[in-house]
Design an enzyme around this catalytic site. Structure first.
Site, PDB file in Angstrom:
ATOM      1  N   GLY A 231     106.048  44.875 -84.520  1.00 37.21           N
ATOM      2  CA  GLY A 231     104.932  44.666 -83.613  1.00 37.21           C
ATOM      3  C   GLY A 231     103.740  43.979 -84.239  1.00 37.21           C
ATOM      4  N   GLU A 266     109.537  46.750 -89.854  1.00 36.73           N
ATOM      5  CA  GLU A 266     110.565  45.867 -89.282  1.00 36.73           C
ATOM      6  C   GLU A 266     109.962  44.895 -88.280  1.00 36.73           C
ATOM      7  OE1 GLU A 266     112.830  49.265 -87.918  1.00 36.73           O
ATOM      8  OE2 GLU A 266     111.876  49.145 -85.948  1.00 36.73           O
ATOM      9  N   PRO A 267     109.093  44.002 -88.736  1.00 35.10           N
ATOM     10  CA  PRO A 267     108.549  43.009 -87.803  1.00 35.10           C
ATOM     11  C   PRO A 267     109.646  42.047 -87.342  1.00 35.10           C
ATOM     12  CG  PRO A 267     107.425  42.952 -89.953  1.00 35.10           C
ATOM     13  CD  PRO A 267     108.664  43.766 -90.116  1.00 35.10           C
ATOM     14  N   GLY A 268     109.473  41.518 -86.152  1.00 35.79           N
ATOM     15  CA  GLY A 268     110.372  40.482 -85.661  1.00 35.79           C
ATOM     16  C   GLY A 268     109.606  39.178 -85.538  1.00 35.79           C
ATOM     17  N   TYR A 309     105.890  38.187 -69.370  1.00 34.59           N
ATOM     18  CA  TYR A 309     104.778  38.976 -69.932  1.00 34.59           C
ATOM     19  C   TYR A 309     103.414  38.353 -69.651  1.00 34.59           C
ATOM     20  CZ  TYR A 309     108.606  40.256 -73.229  1.00 34.59           C
ATOM     21  OH  TYR A 309     109.773  40.640 -73.818  1.00 34.59           O
ATOM     22  N   CYS A 337     113.470  27.015 -59.462  1.00 26.92           N
ATOM     23  CA  CYS A 337     112.942  27.336 -58.142  1.00 26.92           C
ATOM     24  C   CYS A 337     112.504  28.800 -58.093  1.00 26.92           C
ATOM     25  CB  CYS A 337     113.992  27.051 -57.081  1.00 26.92           C
ATOM     26  SG  CYS A 337     113.291  27.039 -55.443  1.00 26.92           S
ATOM     27  N   GLU A 338     111.404  29.104 -58.779  1.00 27.83           N
ATOM     28  CA  GLU A 338     110.819  30.445 -58.819  1.00 27.83           C
ATOM     29  C   GLU A 338     109.316  30.257 -58.997  1.00 27.83           C
ATOM     30  OE1 GLU A 338     111.952  33.595 -58.692  1.00 27.83           O
ATOM     31  OE2 GLU A 338     114.089  33.105 -58.630  1.00 27.83           O
ATOM     32  N   TYR A 366     111.432  35.089 -79.555  1.00 28.84           N
ATOM     33  CA  TYR A 366     111.702  35.418 -78.153  1.00 28.84           C
ATOM     34  C   TYR A 366     111.640  34.179 -77.261  1.00 28.84           C
ATOM     35  CZ  TYR A 366     110.833  39.959 -80.237  1.00 28.84           C
ATOM     36  OH  TYR A 366     110.863  41.058 -81.073  1.00 28.84           O
TER      37      TYR A 366
HETATM   38  C1  LIG Z   1     111.666  44.422 -80.978  1.00 28.21           C
HETATM   39  C2  LIG Z   1     111.601  45.459 -82.022  1.00 28.21           C
HETATM   40  C3  LIG Z   1     110.877  45.228 -83.193  1.00 28.21           C
HETATM   41  C4  LIG Z   1     110.119  43.959 -83.453  1.00 28.21           C
HETATM   42  O1  LIG Z   1     109.048  43.744 -82.601  1.00 28.21           O
HETATM   43  P1  LIG Z   1     108.116  42.491 -82.926  1.00 28.21           P
HETATM   44  O2  LIG Z   1     107.031  42.554 -81.912  1.00 28.21           O
HETATM   45  O3  LIG Z   1     108.950  41.272 -82.745  1.00 28.21           O
HETATM   46  O4  LIG Z   1     107.628  42.643 -84.309  1.00 28.21           O
HETATM   47  C5  LIG Z   1     110.910  46.195 -84.178  1.00 28.21           C
HETATM   48  N1  LIG Z   1     111.587  47.347 -83.999  1.00 28.21           N
HETATM   49  C6  LIG Z   1     112.286  47.609 -82.884  1.00 28.21           C
HETATM   50  C7  LIG Z   1     113.028  48.878 -82.764  1.00 28.21           C
HETATM   51  C8  LIG Z   1     112.314  46.684 -81.850  1.00 28.21           C
HETATM   52  O5  LIG Z   1     113.000  46.955 -80.751  1.00 28.21           O
END
Ligand SMILES: *Cc1c(COP(=O)(O)O)cnc(C)c1O
Length: 407
Positions: A231, A266-268, A309, A337-338, A366
């Protein structure tokens, strides 16, 4: 000059290079700079030297990104059987993969119990049912319990997971489920993810949530790690300051308090968002009483975040004559078409004309990952930049791809 700045803005991308890439690969196309992915990994590692660092792969599972991050030494946090398969295929050892089940279908658990046995993957369960279902499959390996901290965080209600009952076992049931997990297998950790979009102003919610995880860790004792999720926000708006990673790291450590277990993050999106741009071409310019509608060849099937979002993405014209153009407020609309298929509203842009090339910023996370075939739109191409070269890592779908699964 800072060799690894905290953010790469859309304005920092070389317009001429992007125009060449659009000429070579057409549009819509995602451009992914793997060098920038490495830089983001390096900054995270530097700010959290003592933490277990994993990439939440769902932000972008293209093999090019997974292989790049595998080589940097980060682990893989996976939310589905398919993600685990991709991580294994990209070269992650099982010990570096964590699987976090969210109401997992039986088919996922069948696969996971197979590969977790062979590869020593940590399985995180978010309900007592998931624990029982792993036990039924004879699983006795490493387990982690996902807890619902009861505190959410994030830029939009739809990305706040911490207070959404769907995710994790209720906080007051956590101790009991941890005890149960210790009977089933080897309980190595507890986990929570509060949501997406930790920003500089948002740290109090983050601290409150991490503090609850620290309390729980001390209560249950004997853990290898406490995972406090991802996050980590990125500045989607051009004038938003970048996240101060060192401040987040200090606040997180402080909030966790004294625990013998390692901290895991665990950032994404933080790894990949500013490493990607989406290139699109203007195909329609229409004056209406309300606004100037600028139609482009990318829409909600290419990048769904604005529709899903209300997300903001920076937009830039890559035309060389931009400085001489007058700026107008436009609505940037896709081909689907939305009503929701609008990438930006009331957006000032140098007056677009048909054929103009646009770049949409912070599209590495994403973006391609959520692309769909709705309206029978083929998914876009993905081009990776690396060490000065570019290569097609996912080809554009064509019309025959659309029906390939049908009998
Ligand atoms: C999606 C997710 C993340 C990563 O979220 P980001 O906003 O991309 O950092 C981390 N942990 C879990 C369990 C998730 O589902």
């Amino acid at each position: 000059m800072n060799e690894n700045p905290a953010v790469r803005r859309l304005a920092d991308w070389d317009a001429e290079r992007l125009r060449d890439l659009a000429d070579a690969h057409e549009t819509p196309t995602y451009i992914l700079d793997l060098g920038r992915v490495r830089e983001n990994a390096a900054r995270l590692r530097e700010a959290f030297p003592d933490a277990d660092l994993a990439y939440a792969v769902k932000a972008n599972t293209t093999n090019a990104v997974l292989e790049t991050l595998e080589a940097t030494g980060v682990d893989a946090e996976c939310a589905a059987a398919g993600e685990v398969k991709r991580a294994l295929d990209a070269g992650f050892d099982g010990e570096r993969i964590r699987y976090t089940a969210v109401n997992p279908p039986d088919r996922d658990l069948d696969y996971i119990s197979e590969v977790a046995r062979a590869h020593d993957i940590v399985v995180t369960v978010g309900s007592e049912d998931s624990l029982d279902r792993m036990a039924e499959r004879g699983f006795q390996g490493q387990l982690c319990v996902r807890v619902n901290p009861g505190v959410g965080a994030g830029h939009h209600a739809k990305v706040q997971t911490g207070a959404e009952p769907k995710f994790g076992v209720p906080y007051d049931r956590a101790t009991a489920v941890v005890e149960r997990a210790r009977e089933v297998g080897d309980l190595v950790g507890i986990h929570a993810h509060a949501g997406s979009g930790i920003s500089g102003d948002d740290l109090s919610a983050h601290e409150e949530f991490v503090a609850r995880m620290g309390d729980l860790a001390r209560e249950v004792g004997d853990l290898e790690f406490v995972a406090v999720g991802g996050g980590f926000g990125v500045p989607y708006h051009e004038d938003e300051p970048p996240l101060d990673l060192h401040a987040v790291a200090a606040a997180t450590r402080e909030a966790l308090g004294d625990v013998s277990a390692r901290m895991a993050i665990e950032p994404g999106r933080y790894f990949v968002a500013d490493a990607g741009v989406l290139l699109a071409t203007v195909n329609t310019v229409k004056e209406t009483p309300e606004t100037t509608v600028v139609g482009i060849d990318a829409g909600m099937t290419t990048l769904i975040r604005p529709a899903l979002y209300d997300a903001y993405h920076a937009v830039r014209s890559l035309e060389p004559d931009v400085p001489r153009k007058r700026v107008v407020d436009v609505e940037l609309a896709g081909p689907v078409c939305e009503t929701a298929d609008v990438l930006a509203r009331d957006r000032p842009l140098p007056e677009p004309t048909r054929g103009d090339l646009l770049a949409i910023g912070n599209a590495g996370a994403y973006g391609y990952e959520m692309a769909s075939n709705y309206n029978s739109r083929p998914r876009p191409a993905v081009v990776a930049l690396d060490h000065g070269d570019d290569r097609l890592v996912a080809r554009r779908e064509d019309l025959t791809d659309l029906t390939r699964l049908e009998h």
